[in-house]
Design an enzyme around this catalytic site. Sequence first.
Site, PDB file in Angstrom:
ATOM      1  N   ASP B   5      17.853  -1.155  16.263  1.00  0.00           N
ATOM      2  CA  ASP B   5      18.142  -0.952  17.689  1.00  0.00           C
ATOM      3  C   ASP B   5      19.365  -0.051  17.854  1.00  0.00           C
ATOM      4  O   ASP B   5      19.472   0.722  18.814  1.00  0.00           O
ATOM      5  CB  ASP B   5      18.374  -2.323  18.359  1.00  0.00           C
ATOM      6  CG  ASP B   5      17.974  -2.355  19.833  1.00  0.00           C
ATOM      7  OD1 ASP B   5      17.912  -1.286  20.459  1.00  0.00           O
ATOM      8  OD2 ASP B   5      17.739  -3.447  20.367  1.00  0.00           O
ATOM      9  N   HIS B 196      17.847 -12.229  22.056  1.00  0.00           N
ATOM     10  CA  HIS B 196      18.203 -10.821  21.846  1.00  0.00           C
ATOM     11  C   HIS B 196      18.965 -10.358  23.084  1.00  0.00           C
ATOM     12  O   HIS B 196      18.381 -10.194  24.145  1.00  0.00           O
ATOM     13  CB  HIS B 196      16.903 -10.028  21.650  1.00  0.00           C
ATOM     14  CG  HIS B 196      17.071  -8.554  21.428  1.00  0.00           C
ATOM     15  ND1 HIS B 196      17.196  -7.994  20.169  1.00  0.00           N
ATOM     16  CD2 HIS B 196      17.122  -7.520  22.300  1.00  0.00           C
ATOM     17  CE1 HIS B 196      17.296  -6.676  20.281  1.00  0.00           C
ATOM     18  NE2 HIS B 196      17.260  -6.356  21.563  1.00  0.00           N
ATOM     19  N   HIS B 198      21.619  -7.802  25.188  1.00  0.00           N
ATOM     20  CA  HIS B 198      22.343  -6.537  25.346  1.00  0.00           C
ATOM     21  C   HIS B 198      23.614  -6.819  26.144  1.00  0.00           C
ATOM     22  O   HIS B 198      23.661  -7.738  26.953  1.00  0.00           O
ATOM     23  CB  HIS B 198      21.471  -5.485  26.039  1.00  0.00           C
ATOM     24  CG  HIS B 198      20.493  -4.862  25.098  1.00  0.00           C
ATOM     25  ND1 HIS B 198      20.720  -3.658  24.483  1.00  0.00           N
ATOM     26  CD2 HIS B 198      19.301  -5.302  24.628  1.00  0.00           C
ATOM     27  CE1 HIS B 198      19.691  -3.370  23.684  1.00  0.00           C
ATOM     28  NE2 HIS B 198      18.830  -4.351  23.758  1.00  0.00           N
ATOM     29  N   CYS B 229      21.401   4.565  24.576  1.00  0.00           N
ATOM     30  CA  CYS B 229      20.282   5.483  24.707  1.00  0.00           C
ATOM     31  C   CYS B 229      20.839   6.897  24.798  1.00  0.00           C
ATOM     32  O   CYS B 229      21.721   7.156  25.607  1.00  0.00           O
ATOM     33  CB  CYS B 229      19.517   5.128  25.982  1.00  0.00           C
ATOM     34  SG  CYS B 229      18.288   6.357  26.436  1.00  0.00           S
ATOM     35  N   ASN B 238      23.157  -3.849  21.795  1.00  0.00           N
ATOM     36  CA  ASN B 238      23.198  -5.296  21.663  1.00  0.00           C
ATOM     37  C   ASN B 238      24.646  -5.739  21.660  1.00  0.00           C
ATOM     38  O   ASN B 238      25.551  -4.955  21.371  1.00  0.00           O
ATOM     39  CB  ASN B 238      22.539  -5.707  20.347  1.00  0.00           C
ATOM     40  CG  ASN B 238      21.064  -5.328  20.297  1.00  0.00           C
ATOM     41  OD1 ASN B 238      20.647  -4.560  19.443  1.00  0.00           O
ATOM     42  ND2 ASN B 238      20.281  -5.833  21.205  1.00  0.00           N
TER      43      ASN B 238
END
Lengths: 302, 302
Positions: B5, B196, B198, B229, B238
């Site tokens: 990720d 999970h 972020h 991104c 994360n």
Amino acid sequence: MAPRDGFQSVGPVIPTREKIRIIAALYDAGLRRIEVTSFVGPAVPQLADAVEVLAAARALAGLDAQVLVPNQRHAERALAAGARHLAFFLSVSERHNENNVRRSVAESVAEYARVAAIRPAGVKLRLNLATAFDCPFEGRVAESATLELLGRLLEVESDAEVALCDTTGRVTPGHVAALFTAAMQQYPRVAAWAFHAHDTYGMGAANALAAWQAGVSVFDASAGGLGGCPFAPGATGNVATEDLVWMFDGMGVASGVELGRLAAVGREIARLPGAQTGGRVREALARSAEIGSGQHMGGLKK
Amino acid sequence: MAPRDGFQSVGPVIPTREKIRIIAALYDAGLRRIEVTSFVGPAVPQLADAVEVLAAARALAGLDAQVLVPNQRHAERALAAGARHLAFFLSVSERHNENNVRRSVAESVAEYARVAAIRPAGVKLRLNLATAFDCPFEGRVAESATLELLGRLLEVESDAEVALCDTTGRVTPGHVAALFTAAMQQYPRVAAWAFHAHDTYGMGAANALAAWQAGVSVFDASAGGLGGCPFAPGATGNVATEDLVWMFDGMGVASGVELGRLAAVGREIARLPGAQTGGRVREALARSAEIGSGQHMGGLKK
């Protein structure tokens, strides 16, 4: 806390009119309790305009304008300037208290009694216990030490709000919950409990959550996460107010704060020359507004 | 998650030998489960070296080297390359799934069945439910939608670990606790639950705390908070592994990770060209080591 714990950490002196404008903007965002300044000596030149700042804050209808005072002399100055909410502070650990206010803890307890004695009827009092969990010099502070000192202070004055402060930011949620739970059990008649978090280790929101779960409903935070120390680059301030409001909003816990407006003030504060900031919500919201419906997807998202 | 990720979010292609070195350093810090890469198509050039990276990771004794796969075809490639732990993913919301893997949710369920069908004995399977809480396109995802989809997926395969993913980072602790609690009640036979997170809104640690309180014991995190991104400046990854280790260490929850070494890897990762990072612990620890016993005290500290 931005106008006090925050501003005091900024090297370049912020013009008084700018401070007053920021306090008014925080008020406009819905905050109704702000630590607006501190009455202290010349060691903190950034707060030398306490009289003017407090006067401006008092003009905001319904604002609980709290001011920090280290001793009787400055409490008298604050009261003369119209303060209606005094916050006193001392540390649980001797070395931190000595370093911070040049006194033994016992001398600070006596000073607290003097401040309490001159407090007029109707003026509120908050008691801040710095290093309640952890001390930068002595490490973890024993729960018994904090509780014992608190007991002595409650004998002096029984109707103050009590803030347990994570001065170093090193505390983790289990410790926060355990100390508040023990303190509430031992001193059930404390008028209100507050938690003062620093976000140096990224634990501000998690620790606030733990304190809230333990029954705390007053949280210190700093818009923009403003704070730190001019002599320690990268040292960080209180947890960002906008991050806590985001969390509590999401949990259905009302704060009366309009998050969008608060985040805008946080962004302004972050642009102050010399500002060291923290928190993520204000930039996340700004980005979210920019990218609209969120077309920016790259890679595999989960 | 840093090698998957995280790396996938970095624009400049990271040399394969550098990826392998970082995975080994994370292993040396004590991590024994790492999502080391993803077998995907040419849309993610950063992960085109999946075969080599997985081979190197498999050479680390005792490492559970998880790899992400979007479909049967790539699962076959991963298995051919020696993968012993596949992670499949789909989204609860149609629009996110369409955007992410160009399929309807029903098609992804069918694909999951194909992946499960080719899984050899002894190969582990993890199921990631993206947008389990919140979708960047559709906003809050109804609990019933997540639970209903999970039910269909558990009919396909009952012994996978299930990760509920806060894809947007907008989720707050109450929602995390409520969904995990409901899911655990409805599907008590799930082998293991994972969260999970972020950290885009600074909630990573607080949400992990809430998940842990609900009974979750597997947490996805990214060393250095690497992520984001390339097309959305400031988007974040994360929650930083070192921040979660700090929190759980402080709470007496053992992770087997040596924090000082992990933080050092996090600082290396933060220096990768194009890296967008997050988290506070690695810098706080570095500062703490620099200033030693903490002489840097300016202003009034509480």
